[in-house]
Motif scaffolding. Structure first.
Motif, mmCIF file in Angstrom:
data_model
loop_
_atom_site.group_PDB
_atom_site.id
_atom_site.type_symbol
_atom_site.label_atom_id
_atom_site.label_comp_id
_atom_site.label_asym_id
_atom_site.label_seq_id
_atom_site.Cartn_x
_atom_site.Cartn_y
_atom_site.Cartn_z
ATOM 1 N N HIS A 116 23.857 85.394 11.633
ATOM 2 C CA HIS A 116 23.223 85.328 13.185
ATOM 3 C C HIS A 116 22.315 84.336 14.090
ATOM 4 O O HIS A 116 22.260 82.996 13.272
ATOM 5 C CB HIS A 116 22.384 86.229 12.410
ATOM 6 C CG HIS A 116 22.029 87.577 11.454
ATOM 7 N ND1 HIS A 116 21.395 87.920 11.394
ATOM 8 C CD2 HIS A 116 23.585 88.437 12.203
ATOM 9 C CE1 HIS A 116 21.787 89.154 10.572
ATOM 10 N NE2 HIS A 116 22.882 89.728 10.888
ATOM 11 N N ALA A 168 20.295 88.818 17.260
ATOM 12 C CA ALA A 168 19.120 89.288 16.365
ATOM 13 C C ALA A 168 17.854 88.740 16.556
ATOM 14 O O ALA A 168 17.760 87.830 17.266
ATOM 15 C CB ALA A 168 19.327 88.953 14.464
ATOM 16 N N HIS A 169 17.873 89.797 17.730
ATOM 17 C CA HIS A 169 15.999 90.017 18.376
ATOM 18 C C HIS A 169 15.553 90.441 17.335
ATOM 19 O O HIS A 169 14.839 91.555 17.334
ATOM 20 C CB HIS A 169 16.633 90.834 19.694
ATOM 21 C CG HIS A 169 15.088 90.464 20.732
ATOM 22 N ND1 HIS A 169 15.013 92.082 21.653
ATOM 23 C CD2 HIS A 169 14.176 89.865 20.591
ATOM 24 C CE1 HIS A 169 13.848 91.588 22.341
ATOM 25 N NE2 HIS A 169 13.392 90.235 21.613
ATOM 26 N N VAL A 170 14.373 89.240 17.337
ATOM 27 C CA VAL A 170 13.229 89.432 16.745
ATOM 28 C C VAL A 170 11.781 88.777 16.859
ATOM 29 O O VAL A 170 12.219 87.999 17.038
ATOM 30 C CB VAL A 170 13.780 88.888 15.162
ATOM 31 C CG1 VAL A 170 12.393 89.277 14.165
ATOM 32 C CG2 VAL A 170 15.226 89.459 14.481
ATOM 33 N N ALA A 171 10.744 89.895 16.942
ATOM 34 C CA ALA A 171 9.664 89.922 17.573
ATOM 35 C C ALA A 171 9.048 88.157 16.132
ATOM 36 O O ALA A 171 9.460 88.652 15.179
ATOM 37 C CB ALA A 171 8.624 90.274 18.101
ATOM 38 N N ASP A 184 8.062 89.983 13.502
ATOM 39 C CA ASP A 184 8.819 90.747 12.244
ATOM 40 C C ASP A 184 9.671 89.600 11.532
ATOM 41 O O ASP A 184 10.434 90.170 11.212
ATOM 42 C CB ASP A 184 9.603 91.982 13.161
ATOM 43 C CG ASP A 184 8.396 92.846 13.858
ATOM 44 O OD1 ASP A 184 8.208 93.427 12.986
ATOM 45 O OD2 ASP A 184 9.663 93.216 15.323
ATOM 46 N N THR A 235 9.614 89.793 7.799
ATOM 47 C CA THR A 235 10.854 91.270 7.592
ATOM 48 C C THR A 235 12.124 90.838 7.784
ATOM 49 O O THR A 235 13.088 91.457 7.055
ATOM 50 C CB THR A 235 10.286 92.237 8.092
ATOM 51 O OG1 THR A 235 8.266 92.975 7.664
ATOM 52 C CG2 THR A 235 11.034 93.851 7.960
ATOM 53 N N TYR A 236 12.609 90.380 8.808
ATOM 54 C CA TYR A 236 13.965 90.438 9.773
ATOM 55 C C TYR A 236 14.216 89.516 7.866
ATOM 56 O O TYR A 236 15.991 89.395 8.078
ATOM 57 C CB TYR A 236 14.128 89.713 10.187
ATOM 58 C CG TYR A 236 15.690 88.738 10.940
ATOM 59 C CD1 TYR A 236 16.097 89.199 11.005
ATOM 60 C CD2 TYR A 236 14.890 87.425 10.905
ATOM 61 C CE1 TYR A 236 17.544 88.956 11.158
ATOM 62 C CE2 TYR A 236 16.434 86.745 10.562
ATOM 63 C CZ TYR A 236 17.489 87.476 11.237
ATOM 64 O OH TYR A 236 18.771 86.798 10.519
ATOM 65 N N ALA A 290 13.718 89.202 4.935
ATOM 66 C CA ALA A 290 14.286 89.883 3.647
ATOM 67 C C ALA A 290 15.486 90.607 3.809
ATOM 68 O O ALA A 290 16.755 90.929 3.406
ATOM 69 C CB ALA A 290 12.957 90.510 3.496
ATOM 70 N N GLY A 291 15.546 91.541 5.047
ATOM 71 C CA GLY A 291 16.983 92.089 5.634
ATOM 72 C C GLY A 291 17.565 91.161 4.979
ATOM 73 O O GLY A 291 19.601 91.688 5.066
ATOM 74 N N ALA A 343 19.121 90.125 1.940
ATOM 75 C CA ALA A 343 20.094 91.269 0.739
ATOM 76 C C ALA A 343 20.893 91.862 1.710
ATOM 77 O O ALA A 343 21.743 92.253 0.756
ATOM 78 C CB ALA A 343 18.638 92.063 0.902
ATOM 79 N N THR A 344 21.146 91.163 2.541
ATOM 80 C CA THR A 344 22.667 91.672 3.583
ATOM 81 C C THR A 344 23.921 90.596 2.822
ATOM 82 O O THR A 344 23.787 89.406 3.663
ATOM 83 C CB THR A 344 22.702 91.997 4.560
ATOM 84 O OG1 THR A 344 21.833 92.276 5.169
ATOM 85 C CG2 THR A 344 24.311 92.047 5.110
ATOM 86 N N HIS A 391 27.150 94.329 4.222
ATOM 87 C CA HIS A 391 27.094 94.212 2.297
ATOM 88 C C HIS A 391 26.093 94.495 1.484
ATOM 89 O O HIS A 391 25.401 93.264 1.307
ATOM 90 C CB HIS A 391 28.235 93.160 2.095
ATOM 91 C CG HIS A 391 28.105 93.833 0.795
ATOM 92 N ND1 HIS A 391 29.217 92.441 -0.003
ATOM 93 C CD2 HIS A 391 28.220 94.514 -0.344
ATOM 94 C CE1 HIS A 391 29.269 92.986 -1.426
ATOM 95 N NE2 HIS A 391 28.843 94.637 -1.676
ATOM 96 N N VAL A 392 25.543 95.784 1.601
ATOM 97 C CA VAL A 392 24.198 95.658 0.437
ATOM 98 C C VAL A 392 24.134 96.683 -0.160
ATOM 99 O O VAL A 392 24.348 97.625 -0.214
ATOM 100 C CB VAL A 392 23.075 96.741 2.031
ATOM 101 C CG1 VAL A 392 21.303 96.954 0.925
ATOM 102 C CG2 VAL A 392 22.937 95.739 3.471
ATOM 103 N N THR A 410 14.800 97.319 1.763
ATOM 104 C CA THR A 410 14.736 95.980 2.587
ATOM 105 C C THR A 410 15.726 95.536 3.940
ATOM 106 O O THR A 410 15.554 95.292 5.243
ATOM 107 C CB THR A 410 15.046 94.948 1.606
ATOM 108 O OG1 THR A 410 14.047 94.943 0.733
ATOM 109 C CG2 THR A 410 14.519 93.458 2.219
ATOM 110 N N GLY A 445 14.945 95.530 7.959
ATOM 111 C CA GLY A 445 14.982 94.224 8.697
ATOM 112 C C GLY A 445 15.985 94.835 9.601
ATOM 113 O O GLY A 445 15.531 94.236 11.173
ATOM 114 N N THR A 497 15.002 94.038 13.744
ATOM 115 C CA THR A 497 15.886 93.665 14.606
ATOM 116 C C THR A 497 16.348 94.460 15.832
ATOM 117 O O THR A 497 16.517 95.653 15.835
ATOM 118 C CB THR A 497 17.355 93.346 14.862
ATOM 119 O OG1 THR A 497 17.300 92.862 12.904
ATOM 120 C CG2 THR A 497 18.133 92.247 14.698
ATOM 121 N N ASN A 504 17.418 94.756 18.816
ATOM 122 C CA ASN A 504 19.401 94.359 19.143
ATOM 123 C C ASN A 504 20.454 95.543 18.207
ATOM 124 O O ASN A 504 21.018 95.399 18.637
ATOM 125 C CB ASN A 504 19.516 93.205 20.181
ATOM 126 C CG ASN A 504 20.272 93.011 18.923
ATOM 127 O OD1 ASN A 504 19.352 92.372 17.896
ATOM 128 N ND2 ASN A 504 21.022 91.305 18.881
#
Lengths: 273, 273
Positions: free
Chosen positions: A21, A52-55, A58, A61-62, A64-65, A68-69, B53-54, B61, B65, B69, B71
Motif C-alpha cells: 500500500h 490507500a486513502h486514510v484520514a 482512522d 484502524t487502517y 490493524a486491517g 491482518a491482511t 488474504h484474511v 479487523t 480497515g 480506507t 478509496n
C-alpha cells in the motif's frame, strides 16, 4: 501511463500477487503506484502498489486491517502519516528512529512492522551517482525540516568531515545540529547566510525555488566547479539554484533525480529479506 | 496474463485509482483480480481489484480497515467468508438476505456496506444468453447447497412456473424448497432421482462431474432437445453431463460460461450507482 509499466504488468495480477500500500491523505495526487510497481516487477517480483486513502483519525484502524491482511508485505507512507506511522512499528532503522518518522514499512518475521526512511539515503545515492564521494568532505545543508533532517543524517552517516546547517528556524536548526553532532561521526555546526565558506557538497532541502521569484537558497558565488550541488525541489524540475550551479560548472542532483533514488531505496528496503 | 488485461491497464494505476479487494483464505488461487479489473477498465473505470488474504479470526479487523480506507469502493468475497461477510453489511439485496450470504459489497452513501450475491443471477443471465426464457417454464435443480440455493432463488425470481429440487441431503432440500415456495412466485417441490419428468430447464449445482467416474447428476434420457441445461462445475471445463446434454441436442451453459456472467454481475453491481 508509461509503456514500461504496462509491459511490466505482463508478469501478472492474480490472487498470488503480493500487495503493497501507499497510505496518505489525500492520496489521489501520488504517482508512485505505477513507478514503484514497475520497479518491483523489473526485479522479478509479482507485486503491486496500490493507493490507500486514510484520514489521520482512522490510521490505527487502517494499520490493524493491513496487519491482518497476510498478503500485504509492506506499506509506503506519505503526508501526513510519516510521524504517526512509527507508532505502528515494532522496530525502526537507525535513521527512522533518529527522525521519529517512517515512510516505508515491511514485515518482521513475526508479522509486525519494521519502519525505515528513504529521503536521506536517496539524496546521498543520487550524489554518489553524480560522482560525489561524501567521505571526508565539507557539506552544507539548507533546511532543517523533515527532508533536511533525513539528508543531514545520511550525510553524517556517509562520513562527511563536517556539516553546516542553515534554516530560518534557529531553534530547530540548533536542535538538529546538536543531535547530529551527538552521533559522533563528524563536526556539525549551525551556519548563516553570510557564511563565505566554499563547500564540497551543498544541498538545498528547503522549499526555496518552488515559487517564481524565490531567493536562491545561498550565494552561488561561493560555489566552486568541484562542488556537488543537490536540490530536493521537484517543481519546477530545473530550479534556478540548480541552473546557477550548472552555470558555475558544478555537478548537480535535481529533486527528480533524488526521488528516482528514493524510489529505488524504497524498493530495495521493501523487497530485501 | 492475457494481453487484453495488460492493454486495459494502459488506462493507468495511480493515487487516483479506485480500489476493490477480493478477500478469502486462501487467496493465491483466485484468478478474478485480472479478469474483473479488465472488465471494469473496459467500462471506463480507473479501478483495480487486488487480493486480500484474511483468516476468519481476522475478518472483523480487516473489514474495519477496509471501511476506513476511503478509496476502497468495494469488496468481492470468496471462500470461506461469504456467510460471515453479511455481518459487516448494513443492507443486503433480497437474494443476499435470502441466502444469508454475500459475495460482493459496495458502499452505501454513508460509507457502510451493501451486500449482494452473483451466482444465481450469473446462471440465469447465462441461460438467457443461450436463448432460454425462464418465465413460465418447468425447472429442475440438482444441489441445494450455496450455489444451488442462489440459482434456485434466481430461477424463482425470474418467473419459472415450477422448480423441482433434488439433493442427497433431504433436510436442506426440504428447507430450501419450503423457503423458496414461501416467496410466492411459483410451485417449488422436492424431487428424487427416479423423477421421470422432462423439464424445460435443468441445472446441476452439485459437485457431480468434478471427479472422473462421478455418476451423471440425472438420467439424461429425460432431456428433450428443447431443454436448456446448465452446470456450475468449471473443472473440467466440459463435464460429462454437458457433453451428454449436447449429444441429445440441448442448448447448454457450462460452468465457465456461468462464471463469465457472474463476473459481469459483480462488475455491474460494484460500478452501478
Amino acid at each position: 501511463m508509461d509503456t514500461a509499466f504496462s509491459a511490466s504488468l505482463d508478469a501478472g495480477l492474480s490472487g498470488a500477487t503480493r500487495v503493497y500500500h501507499i497510505v496518505g491523505d489525500p492520496i489521489a495526487q501520488v504517482k508512485s503506484p505505477a513507478g514503484v510497481t514497475a520497479a518491483m516487477r523489473a526485479r522479478g517480483s509479482d507485486a503491486i502498489v496500490i493507493p490507500a486513502h486514510v484520514a489521520p483519525a482512522d490510521l490505527a484502524t487502517y494499520f490493524a486491517g493491513a496487519t491482518a491482511t497476510r498478503n500485504v508485505d509492506g506499506v509506503i507512507v506519505t503526508v501526513p502519516h510519516k510521524f504517526a506511522a512509527t507508532e505502528f512499528c515494532k522496530s525502526l532503522t537507525d535513521e527512522a528512529a533518529f527522525l521519529g518518522a517512517a515512510n516505508m514499512l515491511k514485515r518482521n518475521a513475526d508479522g509486525s512492522w519494521h519502519g525505515g526512511t528513504s529521503d536521506g539515503v536517496g539524496m546521498v545515492a543520487a550524489l554518489r551517482a553524480a560522482g560525489c564521494r561524501p567521505e571526508g568532505k565539507r557539506a552544507s545543508l539548507i533546511g532543517a525540516g523533515g527532508a533536511g533532517s533525513a539528508i543531514g543524517f545520511s550525510l553524517v552517516e556517509a562520513g562527511v568531515a563536517s556539516l553546516a546547517i542553515r534554516d530560518f528556524d534557529a531553534a530547530r536548526t540548533g536542535a538538529l545540529a546538536s543531535r547530529l553532532a551527538g552521533l559522533g561521526h563528524g563536526a556539525v555546526t549551525v551556519s548563516d547566510d553570510t557564511d563565505p565558506q566554499s563547500y564540497d557538497i551543498v544541498v538545498n532541502a528547503s522549499p526555496a525555488g518552488m515559487r517564481p521569484g524565490d531567493p536562491l537558497p545561498l550565494d552561488v558565488s561561493t560555489l566552486a566547479p568541484t562542488t556537488f550541488v543537490g536540490d530536493v525541489v521537484t517543481k519546477p524540475p530545473l530550479t534556478p539554484f540548480i541552473e546557477a550551479a550548472r552555470a558555475r560548472g558544478c555537478q548537480t542532483v535535481t529533486g527528480t533525480q533524488m526521488f528516482e533514488r528514493v524510489c529505488e531505496a524504497i524498493v530495495e528496503f521493501l523487497l530485501e529479506d
